[in-house]
Design a protein around this motif. Structure first.
Motif, PDB file in Angstrom:
ATOM      1  N   LEU A 240       0.837  -1.208   0.000  1.00  0.00           N
ATOM      2  CA  LEU A 240       0.000   0.000   0.000  1.00  0.00           C
ATOM      3  C   LEU A 240       0.874   1.262   0.000  1.00  0.00           C
ATOM      4  O   LEU A 240       0.658   2.193  -0.768  1.00  0.00           O
ATOM      5  N   TYR A 241       1.885   1.238   0.853  1.00  0.00           N
ATOM      6  CA  TYR A 241       2.745   2.432   0.968  1.00  0.00           C
ATOM      7  C   TYR A 241       3.772   2.526  -0.151  1.00  0.00           C
ATOM      8  O   TYR A 241       4.290   3.583  -0.441  1.00  0.00           O
ATOM      9  N   SER A 242       4.072   1.347  -0.762  1.00  0.00           N
ATOM     10  CA  SER A 242       5.220   1.356  -1.674  1.00  0.00           C
ATOM     11  C   SER A 242       4.967   2.163  -2.945  1.00  0.00           C
ATOM     12  O   SER A 242       5.901   2.541  -3.640  1.00  0.00           O
ATOM     13  N   LYS A 243       3.735   2.443  -3.273  1.00  0.00           N
ATOM     14  CA  LYS A 243       3.493   3.202  -4.502  1.00  0.00           C
ATOM     15  C   LYS A 243       2.362   4.188  -4.273  1.00  0.00           C
ATOM     16  O   LYS A 243       1.356   3.875  -3.639  1.00  0.00           O
ATOM     17  N   ILE A 244       2.553   5.424  -4.783  1.00  0.00           N
ATOM     18  CA  ILE A 244       1.479   6.409  -4.675  1.00  0.00           C
ATOM     19  C   ILE A 244       0.444   6.064  -5.720  1.00  0.00           C
ATOM     20  O   ILE A 244       0.634   6.312  -6.910  1.00  0.00           O
ATOM     21  N   ALA A 245      -0.618   5.413  -5.262  1.00  0.00           N
ATOM     22  CA  ALA A 245      -1.615   4.938  -6.210  1.00  0.00           C
ATOM     23  C   ALA A 245      -2.998   5.084  -5.620  1.00  0.00           C
ATOM     24  O   ALA A 245      -3.402   4.315  -4.761  1.00  0.00           O
TER      25      ALA A 245
END
Ligand code: GDP
Ligand code: MG
Length: 705
Positions: A632-637
């Protein structure tokens, strides 16, 4: 020596040169000496006589005749001069040469010839002929002096000489000028010791006939073979009684004759304009020297050429004198101009020097040959203008510099206050500086030149524009920086809150904050950048900085500024994200998340593990749930794809250069790389394992109790 000691020349006495020389007007000058050299003293002498500036207002008379026929006596009586008169007692020879005196109280140059009587002595006929020729060519009136008993002796006396002189004169100077006037000469026959038995009319007839005979017998140049005596000469006659035998009558007749030289109203006034050589007084010396040279060399030059040569020489001299005065005036202004000073009233000064110089030139030179005078004048104008133009150009450069400086200062002064409209400040400063430049440039302009200040004016305008542009860029940059700072402050807290609340729509919340704040920042920018006419546009800024400037930015500038703003905003967000997802703090987040699920039950009550509790599945559930946070945190999506942000690519480097480097936007969406995610997962597992072991131990402990 006082005036009292000056001995006045007497009319009949022999006047020693020495005494007479004390009073300038009675000075004599030997214009041709016995070595046949022309004096260099004539011009200074004319000045001392006060004739230098007489222009055409002077006359020249000379005398011709045998030795000891009373020529000098006659001249002294007629003109109040002091030529040497032969001393009767000594009968001594006087110095050979041609002398000149100024007529007393008259603008008349009188020439007397001294010399041996060549025919009698059989020597130096050359000098006699040359001096006669010179007298004839240079004077308006030639007095032909002869005894009554010489009349009719065609072969005798000086008739032979006259013939030679006429002949050479015709050859040398016979060609007429365009207006046909310059060579006309009056031959005034003065018959001496006229006894009276033969009336003057009869003598006159005889002399006229003799002159005609002489004229007809001349060998004339082919092109002048039809010329008549009357084309060149007027004849006039006068007789004087015997000086000794009829002294009273002699004196009274001389006074009568004198009137013909003095009284312009008389019909028989001798100095008629037609005889004038039209040589300005200040050129007479040069002109006469030229004639003497021609007489000496028998060079076949004619008078018109001579007059042009004279004009060239004199106009050059006059121009040089005027120019040196001009240079004296112009010189002191050169240094200040060269050292960058704007000289007040330079144009007025330059116009004054220029017109003064030309007036001086015109006054003295316009009397000379018109073609030459005009040509030399044009040359002079060129020299003047080529001296003045560097001053003009220098003045423009200095004005340019001065006003550009003034413009810069006006801008910085205008932007000092708390509230100003940039566009208005620029407009006012520009108008004032342009006006000042134009006024001074106009003043420096000299009429009749092809000078122009357009180019310098254009340069100044260009430079003012680029200064204003730079200034606006700087101001815009400041404004963008300020807006950026605000932006950072504004997103800080909400982003932090959202990032601490992991949820599926966490990025949606973050990006919503980002979008809304950016929108406000952009409109804050546009409010000022685009509205020169709406002052007092408050920007949400710290209270000590209130922008109210209207920048009047261009479309392009707005595009790049906004792009920069967006880029910086994005990087600010990314920085905030990085700050919140640093390794330790992120591991902390995971730990907290895990603990909340593993060590607390659904009601938030801390769990006390009992042996029958299913620690394993509770552990697994909490762990898996927590591990889900990493992707969840690893990509701004965001879930809502409309919130996905894309960055425009045309941010202006000049605005961005201070701290933002080029970056790959797609990469900035990645918070943790794959490896990083794995690493974080492993590290978290270790932490979680520790909790698990601790939980297990706690049940063992409680059983053991
Ligand atoms: P110049 O050589 O022709 O210049 O003659 P000057 O003027 O020196 O005079 C020569 C001599 O003639 C002097 O002694 C004069 O006094 C004398 N003289 C001057 N005028 C006359 C004149 O009209 N008649 C006569 N008989 N003698 C004169
Ligand atoms: Mg004499």
């Amino acid at each position: 020596a006082g005036a009292a000691s000056i001995s006045k020349p007497t009319l009949n006495g022999r006047q020693p040169n020495g005494d007479a020389a004390k009073e300038p007007s009675s000075e004599r000058v030997q214009i041709i000496d016995d070595e046949k050299r022309f004096t260099a003293e004539l011009t200074p002498q004319l000045t001392r006589w006060g004739l230098q500036d007489a222009g055409f207002d002077y006359d020249i008379v000379a005398v011709f005749g045998s030795q000891s026929t009373g020529k000098s006596t006659l001249l002294n009586r007629l003109f109040g001069t002091n030529f040497d008169v032969m001393d009767e007692a000594k009968r001594q020879q006087t110095t050979k040469g041609i002398w000149m005196c100024r007529g007393k109280g008259m603008n008349v140059m009188v020439m007397d010839v001294e010399g041996t009587d060549g025919r009698e002595r059989g020597e130096d006929q050359d000098f006699e002929r040359k001096s006669a020729l010179f007298s004839l060519a240079s004077s308006e009136v030639l007095i032909v002096n002869l005894w009554e008993h010489q009349v009719g002796l065609y072969q005798g006396a000086n008739m032979g000489l006259l013939k030679t002189v006429f002949e050479v004169n015709l050859h040398l100077f016979g060609k007429k000028t365009a207006d046909g006037r310059n060579q006309r000469t009056l031959l005034l026959f003065v018959i001496r010791d006229h006894i009276g038995t033969t009336p003057l009319e009869n003598l006159q007839t005889t002399l006229t006939a003799d002159m005609q005979k002489i004229w007809e017998s001349l060998s004339k140049p082919p092109e002048l073979k039809d010329r008549q005596l009357s084309d060149y000469f007027d004849l006039s006659f006068s007789a004087l009684p015997h000086k000794v035998l009829a002294t009273d009558k002699f004196e009274s007749e001389i006074l009568n004759l004198r009137k013909r030289f003095v009284d312009k109203s008389r019909d028989d006034y001798v100095f008629k304009p037609a005889y004038h050589k039209r040589i300005p007084a200040d050129g007479v010396a040069f002109y006469m020297e030229g004639i003497w040279e021609q007489v000496q060399n028998n060079k076949d030059l004619d008078l018109p050429t001579q007059q042009e040569l004279l004009a060239q020489f004199r106009c050059d001299e006059i121009a040089a004198a005027a120019l040196s005065e001009f240079n004296e005036q112009a010189k002191p202004q050169r240094r200040p101009i060269e050292t960058g000073k704007v000289v007040d009233g330079l144009g007025g000064m330059m116009k004054g020097w220029r017109s003064g110089t030309l007036a001086r030139y015109d006054r003295d030179a316009s009397r000379y040959h018109q073609g030459v005078y005009k040509r030399k004048r044009a040359d002079l104008v060129k020299v003047l203008d080529s001296t003045l133009e560097p001053l003009f150009v220098g003045q423009l450069k200095n004005l340019h510099k001065l006003n550009l400086g003034g413009f810069k200062k006006a801008l910085s002064d205008g932007m000092k206050g708390e509230s100003y409209n940039f566009a208005d400040v620029v407009k006012a400063a520009k108008a004032r500086c342009e006006k000042k430049f134009l006024e001074a440039a106009q003043e420096a302009l000299v009429e009749d030149t092809d000078w122009s200040y357009d180019e310098e004016y254009g340069l100044l305008k260009e430079e003012m524009k680029s200064v204003a542009d730079q200034c606006r860029k700087d101001e815009t940059k400041k404004m963008v920086n300020l807006i950026e700072r605000n932006f950072k402050r504004q997103i800080s807290e909400p982003v932090e809150v959202h990032l601490n609340k992991p949820s599926l729509d966490m990025w949606d919340n973050v990006l919503t904050v980002f979008r809304d704040t950016l929108e406000k920042a952009e409109s804050a920018y546009l409010n000022k950048a685009q509205s020169p006419l709406s002052p007092l546009t408050y920007v949400y800024v710290p209270s000590n900085l209130i922008f109210v400037a209207g920048f009047n930015c261009t479309e392009e500038e707005n595009t790049t500024s906004l792009a920069t703003l967006r880029k910086r905003a994005w990087l600010a967000l990314r920085a905030k994200v990085d700050e919140q997802t640093g390794e330790l703090s992120f591991l902390g987040k995971l730990r907290t998340h895990f603990e909340e699920r593993f060590r607390y039950d659904e009601q938030g009550v801390p769990r006390v593990w009992k042996p029958e509790d299913d620690i394993d599945s509770a552990f697994k559930k909490a762990k898996d749930h927590t591990l889900e946070l990493i992707p969840l945190y690893s990509k701004i999506a965001p879930v809502d794809s409309s919130l996905e942000y894309t960055l425009p690519s045309d941010a202006d480097d000049s605005l961005a250069s201070d701290n933002t480097e080029e970056f790959d936007f797609a990469e900035t969406l990645i918070v943790f790389s794959e490896t990083k995610s794995l690493d974080l997962g492993n590290r978290f597992r270790k932490d979680a394992d520790a909790y698990y072991v601790e939980a297990k131990r706690s049940t063992v402990a409680s059983v053991a109790q």
